[in-house]
Design an enzyme around this catalytic site. Structure first.
Site, mmCIF file in Angstrom:
data_model
loop_
_atom_site.group_PDB
_atom_site.id
_atom_site.type_symbol
_atom_site.label_atom_id
_atom_site.label_comp_id
_atom_site.label_asym_id
_atom_site.label_seq_id
_atom_site.Cartn_x
_atom_site.Cartn_y
_atom_site.Cartn_z
ATOM 1 C CG HIS A 86 -38.622 -27.348 38.550
ATOM 2 N ND1 HIS A 86 -37.358 -27.230 38.018
ATOM 3 C CD2 HIS A 86 -38.469 -27.972 39.744
ATOM 4 C CE1 HIS A 86 -36.478 -27.759 38.852
ATOM 5 N NE2 HIS A 86 -37.128 -28.223 39.910
ATOM 6 C CE1 TYR A 149 -35.162 -23.851 30.368
ATOM 7 C CE2 TYR A 149 -33.921 -25.875 30.005
ATOM 8 C CZ TYR A 149 -34.166 -24.728 30.748
ATOM 9 O OH TYR A 149 -33.399 -24.441 31.855
#
Length: 482
Positions: A86, A149
């Site tokens: 992605h 993240y």
């Protein structure tokens, strides 16, 4: 350009002592902007502690000050869980809280690096900074791996339409997954992503020129044909709702080339209000969206923020404006200076398309008119082509943010001397121009006060690699081009 660059980290457990297991350090990779961060683990018999994101230390080592706004965590129950690829429209810092992953990244941005791949094994002592447009993927190597993240945009279901995807099994990139994909756990959506030949590259961040129809705006549009240009009446920067409602997502730079510059009219009651609205309220609105969206703002200032008593002005001279126009520009400078990402360019005596001093002198010469021009104001001309090129240089080279003087180089002369040069270049006698004083010229007129000395020191802009041309050379070219 394709290929795989593989690195690995120890993935080791922390030592049983009280000291760090390693020093904080950052490595570059084959993908521009993709950075590997080595994190010290401070451990003892109880476990370990780490600073997963430490802004001051990490930015000092070269990590971008990317301004994270969301922290997300993914628990992966089994080894072999494989996610991606992605490419997202934001920056992120990825790391592992516990367990190990094999991380893979592919550059899906427009440009020569498209298709370049990098792989790194991540344990708790390693993080990777992933810039916008670089596709992220990982495969878990341990059961119960927790992947973490930080991102600098808020995720929403609608944001996935801006993603760029790549198939995990793409044969061109050919990532050597430790666990074969046929044995891995992959979502149905990830399995259907396109191969590299069919990938739509992620376009670069957009540049928005505010005031694109003005002298500087037209010069910027000529050098930045892909930039978005906004101006009155559709885009009024003094209107809060208009500025807030513009689609700022995906904008990489705002260049504010709009301003109220009718120096004399600004001294009237009506002009004073209009000048403050455009030069202060409008700039405040742009500063607000620049801060909210972390967009670098380029703002154009002027020598009028000084009183002109010093013969040459540096960027650090205190404000001392003489009139309303200078006061509003000084106020705007103070606003822009609060932004962490800004380029504030001070300039003077701007010459571009449309009506200006040089055009007026050339027209008078053509009509055989012998003007009287003030000889007690001193400075250098600034051609909009030079000013635009300097702006692009600062942005494209990622020069240090801050204030820069930017005019053309060359001798400091008076308006009278410049007018004589114009007359000579168009084939008239320079002696047709006579000298007058500012006081004599202003008799019977309502004029704003002008700085006597407008020359700006150019040492700072030349130190970052931009050397402005001599204004005399630019003047000759300008008149030749008509």
């Amino acid at each position: 350009m394709t290929g795989v660059s593989t690195g690995s980290t120890s993935g080791s457990s922390p030592t049983s002592g009280n000291g760090p297991t390693a020093k904080l350090s950052i490595d570059t990779t084959a993908i521009p902007g993709l950075l590997v961060v080595h994190l010290p683990l401070h451990g003892d018999e109880r476990g370990w502690f780490k600073e997963n994101w430490q802004r001051a230390k990490m930015t000092a080592l070269g990590l971008p000050d990317f301004g994270p706004v969301q922290h997300s965590v993914a628990l992966n129950s089994e080894a072999g869980v494989t996610r991606g690829f992605h490419a997202e429209p934001w920056d992120k810092l990825v790391s592992v809280a516990t367990g190990r992953v094999f991380g893979a990244w592919v550059d899906l941005r427009e440009g020569s690096g498209f298709g370049q791949a990098v792989t790194v094994e991540l344990g708790p002592d390693t993080a990777v900074f992933v810039p916008r447009g670089v596709a992220n993927s990982y495969q878990t190597l341990d059961h119960g791996t927790v992947y973490s993240y930080l991102v600098n945009e808020h995720w929403s279901p609608e944001s996935t339409s801006e993603y760029t995807y790549l198939n995990l099994a793409d044969p061109t990139v050919a990532v050597a997954w430790p666990i074969p994909l046929v044995e891995a756990t992959i979502s149905a959506a990830d399995a259907k992503h396109p191969l590299l030949d069919d990938v739509r590259p992620m376009p670069p961040l957009r540049t928005v020129i505010v005031g694109g129809n003005g002298q500087l705006g037209r010069a910027l549009r000529a050098l930045l044909p892909d930039a978005e240009s906004v101006d009155l009446p559709e885009f009024d920067c003094t209107d809060d709702a208009t500025v807030a409602g513009y689609p700022w997502r995906g904008v990489g730079a705002i260049i504010n080339a709009a301003a109220y510059t009718a120096v004399d009219a600004a001294e009237t009651p009506e002009g004073r209000r209009a000048c403050w609205a455009a030069n202060v309220n409008g700039v405040a609105n742009l500063c607000r969206v620049a801060a909210e969206h972390r967009i670098p703002l380029v703002h154009i200032s002027t020598d009028y923020v000084f009183d002109g008593t010093l013969e040459v002005h540096t960027e650090d001279e205190p404000f001392s404006p003489l009139g309303v126009y200078g006061q509003t520009k000084a106020a705007a400078d103070a606003l822009v200076g609060q932004l962490s990402r800004h380029y504030l360019l001070r300039t003077s005596w701007v010459i571009g398309e449309g009506r200006n001093f040089v055009r007026t002198m050339a027209e008078l010469a053509a009509k055989d008119i012998k003007p009287a021009v003030v000889a007690d104001q001193y400075g250098r001309l600034t051609f909009t082509s030079t000013l635009a090129a300097g702006i692009i240089h600062l942005l494209s080279t990622a020069a240090p943010y801050g204030t820069y003087n930017l005019t053309n180089d060359g001798p400091v002369e008076s308006w009278y001397e410049i007018a004589r040069t114009v007359f000579g270049l168009v084939g008239r006698e320079p002696s047709d121009v006579t000298a007058t004083t500012t006081e004599e010229y202003g008799t019977g007129k309502q004029l704003a006060p002008r700085p006597v000395h407008s020359a700006l020191d150019l040492a700072r802009i030349t130190a970052v690699g931009f050397a402005p041309a001599d204004w005399r050379e630019q003047l000759a070219d300008y008149l030749r081009e008509g």
